[in-house]
Design a protein around this motif. Sequence first.
Motif, PDB file in Angstrom:
ATOM      1  N   LEU A   8       0.820  -1.226   0.000  1.00 63.63           N
ATOM      2  CA  LEU A   8       0.000   0.000   0.000  1.00 63.63           C
ATOM      3  C   LEU A   8       0.850   1.271   0.000  1.00 63.63           C
ATOM      4  O   LEU A   8       1.662   1.487   0.903  1.00 63.63           O
ATOM      5  CB  LEU A   8      -0.902   0.025   1.253  1.00 63.63           C
ATOM      6  N   PHE A   9       0.630   2.117  -1.014  1.00 63.83           N
ATOM      7  CA  PHE A   9       1.244   3.447  -1.024  1.00 63.83           C
ATOM      8  C   PHE A   9       0.386   4.401  -0.197  1.00 63.83           C
ATOM      9  O   PHE A   9      -0.839   4.445  -0.340  1.00 63.83           O
ATOM     10  CB  PHE A   9       1.325   3.989  -2.456  1.00 63.83           C
ATOM     11  N   VAL A  10       1.045   5.173   0.648  1.00 60.72           N
ATOM     12  CA  VAL A  10       0.362   6.169   1.467  1.00 60.72           C
ATOM     13  C   VAL A  10       1.115   7.496   1.315  1.00 60.72           C
ATOM     14  O   VAL A  10       2.322   7.549   1.561  1.00 60.72           O
ATOM     15  CB  VAL A  10       0.382   5.760   2.958  1.00 60.72           C
ATOM     16  N   PRO A  11       0.422   8.563   0.903  1.00 60.13           N
ATOM     17  CA  PRO A  11       1.111   9.844   0.746  1.00 60.13           C
ATOM     18  C   PRO A  11       1.705  10.311   2.078  1.00 60.13           C
ATOM     19  O   PRO A  11       1.004  10.368   3.089  1.00 60.13           O
ATOM     20  CB  PRO A  11       0.001  10.804   0.284  1.00 60.13           C
ATOM     21  N   ARG A  16      -3.810  11.725   8.051  1.00 63.08           N
ATOM     22  CA  ARG A  16      -4.993  10.889   8.291  1.00 63.08           C
ATOM     23  C   ARG A  16      -4.829   9.520   7.633  1.00 63.08           C
ATOM     24  O   ARG A  16      -5.138   8.485   8.226  1.00 63.08           O
ATOM     25  CB  ARG A  16      -6.218  11.615   7.720  1.00 63.08           C
ATOM     26  N   ALA A  17      -4.298   9.523   6.398  1.00 69.03           N
ATOM     27  CA  ALA A  17      -4.080   8.248   5.692  1.00 69.03           C
ATOM     28  C   ALA A  17      -2.974   7.440   6.388  1.00 69.03           C
ATOM     29  O   ALA A  17      -3.060   6.209   6.477  1.00 69.03           O
ATOM     30  CB  ALA A  17      -3.739   8.507   4.227  1.00 69.03           C
ATOM     31  N   LYS A  20      -4.528   5.841   9.354  1.00 69.49           N
ATOM     32  CA  LYS A  20      -5.429   4.776   8.912  1.00 69.49           C
ATOM     33  C   LYS A  20      -4.616   3.543   8.486  1.00 69.49           C
ATOM     34  O   LYS A  20      -4.989   2.411   8.776  1.00 69.49           O
ATOM     35  CB  LYS A  20      -6.252   5.297   7.741  1.00 69.49           C
ATOM     36  N   ASP A  32       5.013   7.434   1.078  1.00 69.59           N
ATOM     37  CA  ASP A  32       5.586   8.010  -0.142  1.00 69.59           C
ATOM     38  C   ASP A  32       5.986   9.469   0.043  1.00 69.59           C
ATOM     39  O   ASP A  32       5.186  10.291   0.513  1.00 69.59           O
ATOM     40  CB  ASP A  32       4.562   7.898  -1.283  1.00 69.59           C
ATOM     41  N   ALA A  36       3.358  11.049  -4.778  1.00 69.48           N
ATOM     42  CA  ALA A  36       2.103  11.357  -4.082  1.00 69.48           C
ATOM     43  C   ALA A  36       2.176  12.699  -3.352  1.00 69.48           C
ATOM     44  O   ALA A  36       1.166  13.167  -2.819  1.00 69.48           O
ATOM     45  CB  ALA A  36       1.759  10.252  -3.088  1.00 69.48           C
ATOM     46  N   ARG A  66       9.272   5.537   0.231  1.00 67.74           N
ATOM     47  CA  ARG A  66       9.809   5.881  -1.096  1.00 67.74           C
ATOM     48  C   ARG A  66      10.372   7.286  -1.059  1.00 67.74           C
ATOM     49  O   ARG A  66       9.682   8.232  -0.687  1.00 67.74           O
ATOM     50  CB  ARG A  66       8.734   5.783  -2.186  1.00 67.74           C
ATOM     51  N   VAL A 186       0.288  -0.081  -9.823  1.00 61.45           N
ATOM     52  CA  VAL A 186      -1.005   0.295  -9.245  1.00 61.45           C
ATOM     53  C   VAL A 186      -2.098   0.414 -10.305  1.00 61.45           C
ATOM     54  O   VAL A 186      -1.835   0.729 -11.457  1.00 61.45           O
ATOM     55  CB  VAL A 186      -0.933   1.641  -8.467  1.00 61.45           C
ATOM     56  N   PHE A 190      -9.803   3.212  -8.150  1.00 61.41           N
ATOM     57  CA  PHE A 190     -10.068   2.376  -6.974  1.00 61.41           C
ATOM     58  C   PHE A 190     -11.551   2.099  -6.751  1.00 61.41           C
ATOM     59  O   PHE A 190     -11.921   1.327  -5.883  1.00 61.41           O
ATOM     60  CB  PHE A 190      -9.420   2.956  -5.711  1.00 61.41           C
ATOM     61  N   ILE A 214      -3.327   1.590  -3.970  1.00 66.79           N
ATOM     62  CA  ILE A 214      -3.338   3.007  -3.584  1.00 66.79           C
ATOM     63  C   ILE A 214      -4.504   3.362  -2.678  1.00 66.79           C
ATOM     64  O   ILE A 214      -4.628   4.511  -2.257  1.00 66.79           O
ATOM     65  CB  ILE A 214      -3.401   3.932  -4.834  1.00 66.79           C
ATOM     66  N   HIS A 215      -5.355   2.377  -2.387  1.00 70.37           N
ATOM     67  CA  HIS A 215      -6.557   2.692  -1.589  1.00 70.37           C
ATOM     68  C   HIS A 215      -6.893   1.464  -0.733  1.00 70.37           C
ATOM     69  O   HIS A 215      -6.715   0.326  -1.189  1.00 70.37           O
ATOM     70  CB  HIS A 215      -7.711   3.028  -2.535  1.00 70.37           C
ATOM     71  N   PRO A 216      -7.386   1.702   0.508  1.00 68.18           N
ATOM     72  CA  PRO A 216      -7.723   0.568   1.377  1.00 68.18           C
ATOM     73  C   PRO A 216      -8.673  -0.429   0.712  1.00 68.18           C
ATOM     74  O   PRO A 216      -8.590  -1.631   0.978  1.00 68.18           O
ATOM     75  CB  PRO A 216      -8.401   1.230   2.591  1.00 68.18           C
TER      76      PRO A 216
END
Length: 279
Positions: A8-11, A16-17, A20, A32, A36, A66, A186, A190, A214-216
Amino acid sequence: MTPLRSVLFVPGSNPRAIDKARALACDVVILDLEDAVGPDDKAAARDAVAGAVRAGDFAAPLLAVRVNGEDTPWATDDLAMLAAARPAAVLIPKVGSPDELRRARAALPESIRLWANIETCLGVLEARAIAGCAAEAGLDALVFGQNDLSRDFGRRPSRDRRMLHTAMGLTVLAGRAAGLGLVDGVFNDFSDAEGFERECLEGRAFGFDGKAVIHPAQIEAANRIYAPSPDDLAWATAVVAAFDDPVNAGKGAVRAAGGMAERLHLYQARRLLAASGRA
Ligand code: COA
Ligand code: MG
């Protein structure tokens, strides 16, 4: 070996992401700092990622970051931050030569593993040399990057990946030749669960170990599709049991799972069980 079914990529710029992501059931989280994150947010994202890595507490077995590419103004500060914060792995974007990995290696402590994004035409053509420096550079995995690669082709990303098939095959061959983990690129839409599943099946058929997400909402399907099937697991369990049987000690080929198994199958069976978290 860590499973790589869902990566999972997370900005790094989205606290908040990041929060999560701590509880999500993906195999790998990649915070990332690169694509992102917009140019104005780079420094704040770097600080946020440093804090998140130090705090840890991610359910995912592996946490990576990254960095920005070495030709950007942010790379030196990114690497210095990571040398101190020490995530398990660092993903280098747009790798085009083994020397880029050697330079990243020199800037990071030995405990940090490297991953490489293969996402340019040059990177695909050099994938063999890039994967070939794995032992020296502490490289564990290749991540196919289809958004950047499509841009290199002068096309927008598309569900029809025929244009990318040669690149996918070369990336898998180079990675497998060097014993690396292989993560497919990716799928941007989504909200299209069916399209995502089709692309997971395609990546699996090409030989990837898992999918970058890229998304849960994409995690469950990637975990399911890239997990070994019940048939695969039954075969692997039988092969391991056959070679563990003292009667077969020292043998090269044995009876197992209703057929013949050789020692090379034992290696594969152990990989399968490891990928499913059973060994
Ligand atoms: N990691 C962790 N959490 C995420 C996430 C991600 N990649 N993407 C979305 N979420 C969270 C959201 O924060 C939101 O949480 P909340 O319910 O607590 O507010 C929830 O999941 C639902 O998100 P949703 O509203 O459907 O999407 P969004 O509009 O917030 O985000 C994107 C959509 C595309 C901007 C976002 O998914 C994203 O940034 N993905 C990663 C992009 C990336 O890293 N690209 C570079 C690598 S290719
Ligand atoms: Mg990119």
